[in-house]
Design an enzyme around this catalytic site. Structure first.
Site, mmCIF file in Angstrom:
data_model
loop_
_atom_site.group_PDB
_atom_site.id
_atom_site.type_symbol
_atom_site.label_atom_id
_atom_site.label_comp_id
_atom_site.label_asym_id
_atom_site.label_seq_id
_atom_site.Cartn_x
_atom_site.Cartn_y
_atom_site.Cartn_z
ATOM 1 N N LYS A 195 0.872 -1.423 0.052
ATOM 2 C CA LYS A 195 0.100 0.076 -0.153
ATOM 3 C C LYS A 195 0.970 0.963 -0.028
ATOM 4 C CE LYS A 195 -4.458 -1.644 0.938
ATOM 5 N NZ LYS A 195 -5.730 -1.745 1.573
ATOM 6 N N ARG A 233 -4.205 -10.227 3.757
ATOM 7 C CA ARG A 233 -4.649 -9.857 2.292
ATOM 8 C C ARG A 233 -3.518 -9.539 1.677
ATOM 9 N NH1 ARG A 233 -6.030 -6.351 -1.375
ATOM 10 N NH2 ARG A 233 -7.434 -6.796 -3.136
HETATM 11 C C1 7PM Z 1 -5.810 0.817 -5.808
HETATM 12 C C2 7PM Z 1 -6.428 1.177 -4.612
HETATM 13 C C3 7PM Z 1 -5.420 -0.524 -6.026
HETATM 14 C C4 7PM Z 1 -6.562 0.200 -3.563
HETATM 15 C C5 7PM Z 1 -5.689 -1.463 -4.991
HETATM 16 C C6 7PM Z 1 -6.084 -1.057 -3.810
HETATM 17 C C7 7PM Z 1 -8.448 -3.924 0.450
HETATM 18 C C8 7PM Z 1 -9.327 -4.897 -0.161
HETATM 19 C C9 7PM Z 1 -8.350 -3.575 -1.709
HETATM 20 C C10 7PM Z 1 -8.217 -4.076 1.947
HETATM 21 C C11 7PM Z 1 -10.213 -5.816 1.960
HETATM 22 C C12 7PM Z 1 -5.112 -2.676 -2.734
HETATM 23 C C13 7PM Z 1 -6.327 -2.076 -2.766
HETATM 24 N N1 7PM Z 1 -7.622 -3.381 -0.345
HETATM 25 N N2 7PM Z 1 -10.085 -5.382 0.603
HETATM 26 N N3 7PM Z 1 -9.288 -4.375 -1.311
HETATM 27 N N4 7PM Z 1 -9.165 -4.986 2.342
HETATM 28 N N5 7PM Z 1 -10.925 -6.408 2.646
HETATM 29 O O1 7PM Z 1 -4.204 -2.193 -2.193
HETATM 30 O O2 7PM Z 1 -7.465 -3.459 2.564
HETATM 31 O O3 7PM Z 1 -4.946 -4.051 -2.911
HETATM 32 S S1 7PM Z 1 -7.717 -3.049 -3.145
#
Ligand code: 7PM
Length: 281
Positions: free
Chosen positions: A226, A260
């Site tokens: 992240k 995750r």
């Molecule tokens: C852009 C922004 C690309 C955010 C990807 C992301 C989570 C999730 C995601 C989380 C749960 C990423 C995120 N993050 N589902 N889906 N918890 N439950 O970094 O933190 O993968 S997408």
């Protein structure tokens, strides 16, 4: 602690890894892009699924909507076309718990019909019809906190007390699920790291992770690669593995039961090492 995922039961007595499999054509962060000449390549997605399972992932999280700021919005049909065939193919080939990263009721229903075990909704079932669809599915449900909307959520995040505010929000969403007949052993809670949070908010949530959920409900933490790691350590997305592994271990130490992640093998090693050291108290 055990969670009911449709026909599967997921044992969470030790923390487990959920591997990320994005099916969006613009996805960068799982290193995967399963689009060959514009159309989804199921063989590539299956190879990635097999690899993550062999590396020790207990859950595969299939997403068809990019929540990245500035990402183009996806229609219901596009999301169905991206997600459902992948769920179906993984179900046909592997005995895995399949999570669908979706806020769309039709995707929840159709994924459940082809064998998904978990609904992972970054909008905590706030879309019209989502609570009902998820409740009726019989699947496990991950309720995630987000402040604002993906496109603008990082503009100016603000809380009275981030830990209390997030805990109160999650408890309200739990209550609505229970009202619709969802049993407690189907629910997973997630503070939503990076979703409408400054670095200080994210750190406060991690430091106080166990306060975010009732003690009978598992916490899922998504910290892998992240942008908070990027900012705190000044690393681009390819340089965030050490930071991601440190945060995965800290989250597990703070009580997270599902991590995750994009880097399954590395995270599984870290969690095994932690378990070996920490089980001898
Ligand atoms: C852009 C922004 C690309 C955010 C990807 C992301 C989570 C999730 C995601 C989380 C749960 C990423 C995120 N993050 N589902 N889906 N918890 N439950 O970094 O933190 O993968 S997408």
């Amino acid at each position: 602690m055990k969670i009911i995922c449709g026909n599967h039961t997921l044992d969470l007595s030790q923390p487990v890894v959920m591997g990320v499999l994005n099916t969006t054509p613009d996805s960068f962060s799982d290193g995967g892009n399963y689009y060959a000449s514009g159309s989804l390549d199921l063989t590539l997605a299956l190879q990635r699924a097999e690899q993550m399972l062999s590396e020790g992932a207990k859950i595969l999280d299939i997403g068809g909507e990019s929540t990245r700021p500035g990402a183009s919005p996806v229609t219901e049909q596009q999301e169905l076309d991206r997600v459902v065939p992948v769920v179906e193919a993984i179900k046909a080939n592997f005995d895995a718990i399949i999570s669908v990263d979706t806020s769309t009721p039709a995707v929840m229903r159709e994924s459940a019909a082809v064998g998904a075990g978990l609904i992972n909704d970054v909008r905590a079932l706030e879309r019209p019809g989502a609570l009902e669809a998820a409740a009726e599915s019989g699947l496990a449900i991950c309720l995630m906190h987000m402040q604002g909307q993906p496109g603008t959520m990082q503009d100016d995040p603000s809380y009275t007390d981030v830990v209390e505010d997030v805990a109160r929000y999650l408890q309200k969403r739990v209550d609505l699920c229970i009202d619709l007949g969802v049993t407690r052993n189907r629910l997973i809670l997630d503070p939503g790291f990076g979703f409408g949070k400054t670095d200080e908010h994210n750190l406060a949530l991690l430091r106080n992770l166990s306060q975010l959920a009732p003690s009978d409900m598992p916490i899922l933490a998504g910290l892998s690669r992240k942008s908070m790691i990027g900012r705190l350590l000044d690393r681009d997305v390819d340089g965030r593995l050490p930071g991601s592994l440190a945060l995965a271990m800290l989250a597990a130490q703070k009580g997270a039961r599902i991590l995750r992640v994009h880097d399954v093998a590395e995270t599984v090693d870290v969690l095994r090492m932690q378990q070996l050291v920490c089980s001898e108290i």
